[in-house]
Design a protein around this motif. Structure first.
Motif, PDB file in Angstrom:
ATOM      1  N   VAL A 134       0.862  -1.178   0.000  1.00  0.00           N
ATOM      2  CA  VAL A 134       0.000   0.000   0.000  1.00  0.00           C
ATOM      3  C   VAL A 134       0.901   1.231   0.000  1.00  0.00           C
ATOM      4  CG1 VAL A 134      -1.728   1.294   1.304  1.00  0.00           C
ATOM      5  CG2 VAL A 134      -1.814  -1.212   1.259  1.00  0.00           C
ATOM      6  N   ILE A 135       0.537   2.199  -0.787  1.00  0.00           N
ATOM      7  CA  ILE A 135       1.252   3.477  -0.803  1.00  0.00           C
ATOM      8  C   ILE A 135       0.368   4.560  -0.207  1.00  0.00           C
ATOM      9  CG2 ILE A 135       2.256   5.292  -2.217  1.00  0.00           C
ATOM     10  CD1 ILE A 135       4.030   2.917  -2.051  1.00  0.00           C
ATOM     11  N   GLY A 136       0.928   5.281   0.710  1.00  0.00           N
ATOM     12  CA  GLY A 136       0.225   6.415   1.299  1.00  0.00           C
ATOM     13  C   GLY A 136       0.974   7.703   1.027  1.00  0.00           C
ATOM     14  N   TRP A 137       0.234   8.767   0.866  1.00  0.00           N
ATOM     15  CA  TRP A 137       0.798  10.114   0.814  1.00  0.00           C
ATOM     16  C   TRP A 137       0.462  10.815   2.131  1.00  0.00           C
ATOM     17  CZ3 TRP A 137       4.123  12.204  -2.589  1.00  0.00           C
ATOM     18  CH2 TRP A 137       4.245  11.632  -3.857  1.00  0.00           C
ATOM     19  N   PHE A 138       1.463  11.427   2.693  1.00  0.00           N
ATOM     20  CA  PHE A 138       1.302  12.187   3.915  1.00  0.00           C
ATOM     21  C   PHE A 138       1.943  13.555   3.709  1.00  0.00           C
ATOM     22  CE2 PHE A 138      -0.145   8.768   6.687  1.00  0.00           C
ATOM     23  CZ  PHE A 138       0.233   7.650   5.954  1.00  0.00           C
ATOM     24  N   ARG A 139       1.605  14.479   4.560  1.00  0.00           N
ATOM     25  CA  ARG A 139       2.216  15.803   4.473  1.00  0.00           C
ATOM     26  C   ARG A 139       2.465  16.349   5.868  1.00  0.00           C
ATOM     27  NH1 ARG A 139      -2.913  19.261   1.960  1.00  0.00           N
ATOM     28  NH2 ARG A 139      -4.198  19.282   3.854  1.00  0.00           N
ATOM     29  N   GLN A 140       3.435  17.235   5.929  1.00  0.00           N
ATOM     30  CA  GLN A 140       3.761  17.857   7.207  1.00  0.00           C
ATOM     31  C   GLN A 140       4.119  19.316   6.980  1.00  0.00           C
ATOM     32  OE1 GLN A 140       6.765  15.791   9.489  1.00  0.00           O
ATOM     33  NE2 GLN A 140       6.018  16.693  11.397  1.00  0.00           N
ATOM     34  N   ILE A 165      -3.508   4.248  -1.601  1.00  0.00           N
ATOM     35  CA  ILE A 165      -3.976   3.356  -2.651  1.00  0.00           C
ATOM     36  C   ILE A 165      -3.343   1.986  -2.433  1.00  0.00           C
ATOM     37  CG2 ILE A 165      -2.112   4.053  -4.234  1.00  0.00           C
ATOM     38  CD1 ILE A 165      -4.180   3.762  -6.531  1.00  0.00           C
ATOM     39  N   ASN A 166      -4.129   0.938  -2.636  1.00  0.00           N
ATOM     40  CA  ASN A 166      -3.583  -0.403  -2.463  1.00  0.00           C
ATOM     41  C   ASN A 166      -2.976  -0.903  -3.776  1.00  0.00           C
ATOM     42  OD1 ASN A 166      -5.940  -0.864  -3.894  1.00  0.00           O
ATOM     43  ND2 ASN A 166      -6.455  -2.741  -2.796  1.00  0.00           N
ATOM     44  N   TRP A 167      -2.449  -2.116  -3.732  1.00  0.00           N
ATOM     45  CA  TRP A 167      -1.711  -2.647  -4.885  1.00  0.00           C
ATOM     46  C   TRP A 167      -2.571  -2.696  -6.146  1.00  0.00           C
ATOM     47  CZ3 TRP A 167       2.772  -3.721  -6.949  1.00  0.00           C
ATOM     48  CH2 TRP A 167       2.853  -4.634  -7.987  1.00  0.00           C
ATOM     49  N   SER A 168      -3.782  -3.182  -6.012  1.00  0.00           N
ATOM     50  CA  SER A 168      -4.631  -3.336  -7.191  1.00  0.00           C
ATOM     51  C   SER A 168      -5.323  -2.054  -7.599  1.00  0.00           C
ATOM     52  CB  SER A 168      -5.685  -4.412  -6.929  1.00  0.00           C
ATOM     53  OG  SER A 168      -6.474  -4.062  -5.806  1.00  0.00           O
ATOM     54  N   GLY A 169      -5.253  -1.046  -6.748  1.00  0.00           N
ATOM     55  CA  GLY A 169      -5.864   0.235  -7.092  1.00  0.00           C
ATOM     56  C   GLY A 169      -7.353   0.313  -6.844  1.00  0.00           C
ATOM     57  N   ASP A 170      -7.931  -0.718  -6.223  1.00  0.00           N
ATOM     58  CA  ASP A 170      -9.367  -0.697  -5.990  1.00  0.00           C
ATOM     59  C   ASP A 170      -9.731  -0.288  -4.577  1.00  0.00           C
ATOM     60  OD1 ASP A 170      -9.816  -4.334  -5.654  1.00  0.00           O
ATOM     61  OD2 ASP A 170      -8.520  -2.898  -4.637  1.00  0.00           O
ATOM     62  N   ASN A 171      -8.747   0.057  -3.795  1.00  0.00           N
ATOM     63  CA  ASN A 171      -8.995   0.566  -2.451  1.00  0.00           C
ATOM     64  C   ASN A 171      -8.249   1.889  -2.330  1.00  0.00           C
ATOM     65  OD1 ASN A 171      -9.473   1.064   0.244  1.00  0.00           O
ATOM     66  ND2 ASN A 171      -9.013  -1.020   0.890  1.00  0.00           N
ATOM     67  N   ILE A 172      -9.003   2.959  -2.383  1.00  0.00           N
ATOM     68  CA  ILE A 172      -8.454   4.313  -2.366  1.00  0.00           C
ATOM     69  C   ILE A 172      -9.188   5.112  -1.303  1.00  0.00           C
ATOM     70  CG2 ILE A 172      -8.328   6.475  -3.672  1.00  0.00           C
ATOM     71  CD1 ILE A 172      -7.930   4.820  -6.199  1.00  0.00           C
ATOM     72  N   ASP A 173      -8.457   5.957  -0.627  1.00  0.00           N
ATOM     73  CA  ASP A 173      -9.093   6.818   0.357  1.00  0.00           C
ATOM     74  C   ASP A 173      -8.351   8.144   0.439  1.00  0.00           C
ATOM     75  OD1 ASP A 173     -10.554   6.024   3.636  1.00  0.00           O
ATOM     76  OD2 ASP A 173     -10.993   7.591   2.159  1.00  0.00           O
ATOM     77  N   TYR A 174      -9.052   9.156   0.894  1.00  0.00           N
ATOM     78  CA  TYR A 174      -8.517  10.506   1.001  1.00  0.00           C
ATOM     79  C   TYR A 174      -8.895  11.102   2.345  1.00  0.00           C
ATOM     80  CZ  TYR A 174      -8.332  10.107  -4.116  1.00  0.00           C
ATOM     81  OH  TYR A 174      -8.089   9.693  -5.405  1.00  0.00           O
TER      82      TYR A 174
END
Length: 124
Positions: free
Chosen positions: A33-39, A51-60
């Protein structure tokens, strides 16, 4: 050793757009799983998108939902964060992070691999 390299940050006026990239190299896990974070200065690191590996689980996060879009190209081992209608409060260092497996998480403590970060600055 897993490496993540962010690129695409910069200075933009409010209402503008940027696209961040996160290139993942030397990954040894079958899925992640790849996450984007900010500081922002003086603030805690916060979740932006995942976003997960298959791209079907995304959240914001609620603060970026509807303005940011996360996607991935597994053939290129790259994850993108398209940021539109940027606001001054989006100014921060943006990090991508990797978490092995298929379980997603919005907690930065659950991610074991991090890039060096890329600066995004939005002027008013």
């Amino acid at each position: 050793q897993v490496q993540l390299v962010e690129s695409g940050g910069g200075l933009v006026q409010a209402g503008g757009s940027l696209r961040l990239s996160c290139a993942v190299t030397r990954f040894i896990f079958r899925s992640y799983v790849i996450g984007w974070f900010r500081q922002a200065p003086g603030k805690e690191r916060e979740f932006v998108a995942l976003i997960n590996w298959s791209g079907d689980n995304i959240d914001y996060s609620d603060s970026v939902r509807g303005r940011f879009t996360i996607s991935r190209d597994n053939a290129k081992n790259t994850v993108y964060l398209e940021m539109n209608n940027l606001k001054p409060e989006d100014t921060a260092v943006y990090y991508c992070a990797a978490r092995s497996g298929t379980i997603v998480s919005m907690d930065h403590l659950d991610y074991g691999y991090w890039g060096q970060g890329t600066q995004v600055a939005v002027s008013s």
